[in-house]
Motif scaffolding. Structure first.
Motif, PDB file in Angstrom:
ATOM      1  N   ALA A  44       0.858  -1.194   0.000  1.00 13.75           N
ATOM      2  CA  ALA A  44       0.000   0.000   0.000  1.00 13.75           C
ATOM      3  C   ALA A  44       0.888   1.236   0.000  1.00 13.75           C
ATOM      4  CB  ALA A  44      -0.910   0.008   1.221  1.00 13.75           C
ATOM      5  N   THR A  45       0.480   2.242  -0.752  1.00 14.51           N
ATOM      6  CA  THR A  45       1.199   3.520  -0.732  1.00 14.51           C
ATOM      7  C   THR A  45       0.181   4.655  -0.610  1.00 14.51           C
ATOM      8  OG1 THR A  45       1.154   3.757  -3.150  1.00 14.51           O
ATOM      9  CG2 THR A  45       3.095   2.695  -2.197  1.00 14.51           C
ATOM     10  N   THR A  61      -2.961   4.017  -2.964  1.00 12.91           N
ATOM     11  CA  THR A  61      -2.937   2.871  -3.883  1.00 12.91           C
ATOM     12  C   THR A  61      -2.718   1.597  -3.077  1.00 12.91           C
ATOM     13  OG1 THR A  61      -1.881   4.301  -5.530  1.00 12.91           O
ATOM     14  CG2 THR A  61      -1.855   1.954  -5.984  1.00 12.91           C
ATOM     15  N   ALA A  62      -3.379   0.527  -3.470  1.00 12.96           N
ATOM     16  CA  ALA A  62      -3.204  -0.761  -2.794  1.00 12.96           C
ATOM     17  C   ALA A  62      -3.032  -1.860  -3.833  1.00 12.96           C
ATOM     18  CB  ALA A  62      -4.400  -1.069  -1.903  1.00 12.96           C
TER      19      ALA A  62
END
Lengths: 421, 78
Positions: A44-45, A61-62
């Protein structure tokens, strides 16, 4: 069977070598892990991005990846962007306060003498799928798909790659391709190119098709050194203009705005890029360098230098400073403005991203694990500065007083988390 | 501004080719010598998600794109 001492030694050495080959020649840790069963990885980010006085973006985002016991893997990625702020409209500064009304009715006021901005607000959803399958011991196939949607743009894409390992896996060759079938549907419709705004929209939506071909080579040079060379060629066709960008029409003597026109770009573009990369393992640290040369048939030429140095700090912590330099030449049809009364060119844009510019990026990533907690964290902070010629020789009249390319200052913070189980 | 892209490009290519030729000739890296190469940070793209984020940022702010991969989708940002 009774073996002589010499024969036992030779057989043992051969067996150990074969075992090492099985374990290590596979190369990828994922495959080695898959021998004992399937694993799942979650990444994740979260990106926070801000330009001074311009655009802000928040982008979580994942990605989930499932690796199966036979070496196959399936991954899905989901992203969501929220974009707010303003970007240059393409119009030239004037000696008075400049007011811009966007197609959606948003009014932006720019101070006298500053580059006029267009306000906007948008969100973007994106999903990607990827399937990897190793076969015949040396081959790896990858198939992927993409879909994304924003207020005025939709993208549908598919891609595939095939890699083969050669020469005891010291060399890997990769070839692949991708296609995108995108669609542009700006608020207010697609304007007629180089029109003064008096003409109705030519269409509500137009296609943009993109095809990409790629060939790559990676080579193990020594036990500590890996290099790569990648070439890509991209063909674009369709509506390639920016529907919200304009050019000012200036008086040829005074430089005062006499009106404005929409921009117009060619309907095809062919891009080529060549990327050379190197990763070198020092005693503990890792130095990564890359150089990209790019050119296209809009006459944009660019060079990108990128350097990262991963400094191991012990206890599974590291610090990685990053430096990037980018420089590009202007597209053949780029101009900061049009001259009142002069014949209209076939194509024209004042989008600074197609002008001559340079960018410098510096920042650092810190990676660490929390004691007693699973997973790895990364925190990255970066600063980007874009700059160009603010006082070109072609400026006329009052335009000589203004900075036509104010530098763009960008800060970003990226937080990442990765766990495998 | 680009001064001599051709010369720089040729220089980079020569560097890579010299490294390939010299390294390959000098050392045959056996499978059991791959302890360092097997580390994640020794990949040409060690963090694909971060690379995708960066590609998106630079694609939206510059006139160039491409180089590493064929995946990913389009964007109305440029």
């Amino acid at each position: 069977m009774q073996l002589t001492p010499a024969g036992r030694s030779s057989s043992l050495r051969a067996r150990l070598g074969a075992a090492a080959c099985l374990l290590l020649a596979a190369g990828m840790p994922a495959i080695a892990q898959a021998e004992s069963g399937a694993t799942t990885q979650i990444d994740a980010t979260a990106l926070l991005y801000g330009e001074r006085s311009r655009t802000n973006v928040a982008e979580p985002t994942a990605r989930i990846t499932r690796r199966f016991a036979d070496g196959q893997s399936l991954s899905a990625q989901f992203g969501f962007d929220v974009i707010t702020g303003a970007s240059p409209s393409g119009a030239a500064p004037s000696g008075t306060i400049h007011t811009t009304t966007s197609a959606s009715g948003t009014v932006t006021t720019s101070p006298a003498g500053q580059v006029p901005l267009n306000s906007f607000k948008d969100s973007r959803y994106a999903a990607d799928l990827e399937w990897q399958k190793p076969f015949l011991r040396s081959f790896l196939s990858t198939i992927g798909g993409h879909v994304s949607r924003e207020k005025d743009y939709q993208s549908l894409g598919a891609n595939g790659k095939l890699s083969v390992d050669l020469l005891q896996r010291r060399t890997t060759l990769t070839a692949g391709g991708g296609v995108n079938r995108d669609r542009v549907f700006p608020v207010g419709g697609i304007p007629v190119g180089l029109s003064d705004g008096s003409l109705p929209a030519m269409s509500s939506a137009l296609p943009k098709d993109v095809s990409t071909l790629m060939v790559g080579l990676s080579q193990v040079v020594t036990r500590r050194w890996l290099v790569g060379l990648n070439a890509t060629r991209t063909f674009e066709r369709g509506y390639l203009s920016e529907p919200y960008k304009v050019l000012s029409v200036l008086d040829g003597t005074t430089g005062l705005p006499a009106g404005q026109r929409t921009e117009k770009r060619p309907s095809t573009r062919e891009r080529r890029s060549l990327l050379a990369s190197s990763v070198y393992h020092l005693t503990d640290d890792v130095l990564s360098l890359s150089y990209r040369h790019y050119r296209d048939d809009w006459q944009v030429r660019s060079q990108t230098f990128d350097a990262r140095y991963r400094r191991e700090l012990g206890s599974e912590r590291y610090l990685e400073p990053h430096l990037r330099y980018y420089s590009q030449s202007a597209a053949s049809f780029y101009r900061s403005s049009l001259v009142d009364g002069a014949p209209l060119p076939e194509f024209a844009t004042a989008d600074y991203r197609l002008g001559a510019l340079s960018s410098v990026t510096f920042g650092a990533t810190c990676g660490f694990r929390l004691p007693g907690r699973p997973g790895e964290w990364t925190v990255r902070a970066e600063y980007i500065r874009q700059f160009g010629e603010g006082h070109p020789d072609t400026a006329v009249g009052i335009q000589r007083q203004f900075d036509l390319f104010p530098s763009v200052d960008i800060g970003s913070l990226l937080i990442g988390y990765s766990i495998e189980f | 501004m680009i001064r001599s892209p051709g010369r720089l490009l040729r220089g980079a290519l020569l560097l890579v080719l010299a490294g390939l030729a010299g390294g390959c000739a000098a050392t045959a890296v056996r499978p059991w010598d791959r302890d360092l190469l097997a580390q994640k940070q020794m990949r040409l793209t060690p963090a694909p998600m971060v690379s995708a984020v960066d590609d998106h940022i630079y694609f939206s702010k510059e006139g160039s794109m491409g180089g590493m991969d064929v995946g990913g989708g389009g964007c109305g940002c440029n």
